[in-house]
Design a protein around this motif. Structure first.
Motif, PDB file in Angstrom:
ATOM      1  N   ARG A   1       0.846  -1.200   0.000  1.00  0.00           N
ATOM      2  CA  ARG A   1       0.000   0.000   0.000  1.00  0.00           C
ATOM      3  C   ARG A   1       0.880   1.249   0.000  1.00  0.00           C
ATOM      4  N   LYS A   2       1.914   1.191  -0.812  1.00  0.00           N
ATOM      5  CA  LYS A   2       2.922   2.252  -0.838  1.00  0.00           C
ATOM      6  C   LYS A   2       2.326   3.610  -1.178  1.00  0.00           C
TER       7      LYS A   2
ATOM      8  N   ILE B   1      13.633  -9.576  -6.932  1.00  0.00           N
ATOM      9  CA  ILE B   1      12.517  -8.854  -7.524  1.00  0.00           C
ATOM     10  C   ILE B   1      11.242  -9.108  -6.723  1.00  0.00           C
ATOM     11  N   ASN B   2      10.511  -8.031  -6.443  1.00  0.00           N
ATOM     12  CA  ASN B   2       9.259  -8.142  -5.698  1.00  0.00           C
ATOM     13  C   ASN B   2       8.182  -8.833  -6.535  1.00  0.00           C
ATOM     14  N   PRO B   3       7.196  -9.467  -5.865  1.00  0.00           N
ATOM     15  CA  PRO B   3       6.074 -10.050  -6.615  1.00  0.00           C
ATOM     16  C   PRO B   3       5.362  -8.976  -7.435  1.00  0.00           C
ATOM     17  N   ARG B   4       4.960  -9.336  -8.672  1.00  0.00           N
ATOM     18  CA  ARG B   4       4.398  -8.340  -9.583  1.00  0.00           C
ATOM     19  C   ARG B   4       3.061  -8.807 -10.156  1.00  0.00           C
ATOM     20  N   HIS B   5       2.176  -9.213  -9.253  1.00  0.00           N
ATOM     21  CA  HIS B   5       0.916  -9.822  -9.683  1.00  0.00           C
ATOM     22  C   HIS B   5       0.042  -8.852 -10.474  1.00  0.00           C
ATOM     23  N   ASN B   6       0.036  -7.589 -10.109  1.00  0.00           N
ATOM     24  CA  ASN B   6      -0.859  -6.622 -10.749  1.00  0.00           C
ATOM     25  C   ASN B   6      -0.146  -5.704 -11.729  1.00  0.00           C
ATOM     26  N   GLU B   7       1.074  -6.052 -12.116  1.00  0.00           N
ATOM     27  CA  GLU B   7       1.854  -5.142 -12.951  1.00  0.00           C
ATOM     28  C   GLU B   7       1.145  -4.815 -14.259  1.00  0.00           C
ATOM     29  N   ASP B   8       0.603  -5.824 -14.941  1.00  0.00           N
ATOM     30  CA  ASP B   8      -0.050  -5.588 -16.231  1.00  0.00           C
ATOM     31  C   ASP B   8      -1.274  -4.691 -16.074  1.00  0.00           C
TER      32      ASP B   8
ATOM     33  N   GLY C   1      -0.844  -3.214  -5.477  1.00  0.00           N
ATOM     34  CA  GLY C   1       0.321  -4.063  -5.655  1.00  0.00           C
ATOM     35  C   GLY C   1       1.448  -3.312  -6.328  1.00  0.00           C
ATOM     36  N   TRP C   2       2.547  -4.036  -6.607  1.00  0.00           N
ATOM     37  CA  TRP C   2       3.755  -3.411  -7.142  1.00  0.00           C
ATOM     38  C   TRP C   2       3.532  -2.932  -8.566  1.00  0.00           C
ATOM     39  N   GLY C   3       4.080  -1.775  -8.880  1.00  0.00           N
ATOM     40  CA  GLY C   3       4.306  -1.442 -10.260  1.00  0.00           C
ATOM     41  C   GLY C   3       3.617  -0.228 -10.837  1.00  0.00           C
ATOM     42  N   HIS C   4       4.429   0.653 -11.415  1.00  0.00           N
ATOM     43  CA  HIS C   4       4.001   1.719 -12.320  1.00  0.00           C
ATOM     44  C   HIS C   4       3.284   2.890 -11.656  1.00  0.00           C
ATOM     45  N   GLU C   5       3.301   2.957 -10.340  1.00  0.00           N
ATOM     46  CA  GLU C   5       2.726   4.141  -9.697  1.00  0.00           C
ATOM     47  C   GLU C   5       3.532   5.393 -10.019  1.00  0.00           C
ATOM     48  N   ASP C   6       4.828   5.198 -10.316  1.00  0.00           N
ATOM     49  CA  ASP C   6       5.675   6.352 -10.628  1.00  0.00           C
ATOM     50  C   ASP C   6       5.371   6.904 -12.025  1.00  0.00           C
TER      51      ASP C   6
END
Length: 263
Positions: A73-74, A232-239, A197-202
């Motif tokens: 929840r970054k 590498i962190n889990p990236r379940h929701n990256e797509d 989840g991880w990814g692409h918030e930036d």
């Protein structure tokens, strides 16, 4: 135009050994920030102990923002930290980034209204990272074995302009070396809490800054930093998160609905 006041924002989660080195690199900076913000996504008490120990070594005000560990929840804790920043300019890094002594000075020197800054990073190998953590020696030379990307690891300010450019671009931002004006961050309603989840918030944030009319200034050979190796962190929701980024870029969205405020 340089910032009148500057906050350093550090995101962290349960890697106190790395955070200790990041904080140590603050003490080596040629220019001090006005405050340090630590956005903690639910670390255990070891992280608080590192922060409390560091407070004894610096007069810079430190604000530690923490919430319970309920998964990745970054964005939520980043928004809380940034909303409470007292400075007009924010320099953002991750809790595994060791800063070159001129890192802060370089970001401030290139700060300009209408821009955000995208810096680079040099990746450290697993062995080099283990050695640095064991010795706590953060004096890193670009030609040392285990230091990746010699260009990203080198500071040559007089040649930085060759890479710079000020462009409307968002898809290459890395939040581990990033700076921006607080007023611009507030104008787009901060980080998007709908990215789970991880990814692409930036890059999603960068896309909305771009839609606001803010250009990206790229820094190379300045604002040098070193990324400690980790799995590498889990990236379940990256797509799914990337699709949300693409929609923002396509639709020209400026404000996310679920950010600092619920719109």
């Amino acid at each position: 135009m340089s910032a009148n006041s500057t906050s350093l924002l550090i995101s962290t989660y349960n890697w106190p050994e790395a955070l200790e080195l990041v904080l140590k690199s603050i003490l080596h900076q040629t220019v001090e920030v006005n405050e340090i913000l630590i956005a903690d996504d639910g670390s255990d008490d070891r992280t608080k102990s590192v922060i409390d120990a560091f407070k004894k070594n610096t007069s810079i005000p430190i604000k530690h923002f923490w919430h319970e560990d309920k998964g990745f929840r970054k964005t939520i804790i980043m928004n809380e930290a940034l909303t409470n920043a007292d400075s007009d300019y924010i320099i953002q890094i991750d809790g595994d980034i060791i800063m070159h002594p001129n890192f802060i000075a370089d970001h401030i020197s290139d700060a300009k209204k209408g821009l955000y800054i995208k810096g680079s990073r040099s990746m450290l190998s697993d062995d080099r990272t283990k050695q640095i953590i064991a010795t706590k020696n953060i004096n890193i030379h670009p030609l040392t074995e285990g230091v990746g990307s010699k260009i990203n690891a080198s500071r040559i300010p007089m040649l930085s302009f060759l890479f710079r450019g000020d462009k409307h671009r968002s898809n290459n931002l890395r939040g581990c070396n990033f700076s921006f004006w607080k007023k611009d961050f507030l104008a787009v309603n901060g980080y998007n809490n709908d990215l789970e989840g991880w990814g692409h918030e930036d890059i999603e944030l960068a896309a909305r800054l771009t839609n606001l009319g803010i250009k990206q200034r790229q820094l190379k050979l300045k604002a040098v930093c070193f990324h400690l190796y980790h799995k590498i962190n889990p990236r379940h929701n990256e797509d799914l998160n990337y699709k949300k980024y693409l929609a923002v870029a396509k639709n020209g969205t400026v404000k996310c609905k679920n950010g600092i405020k619920h719109l």
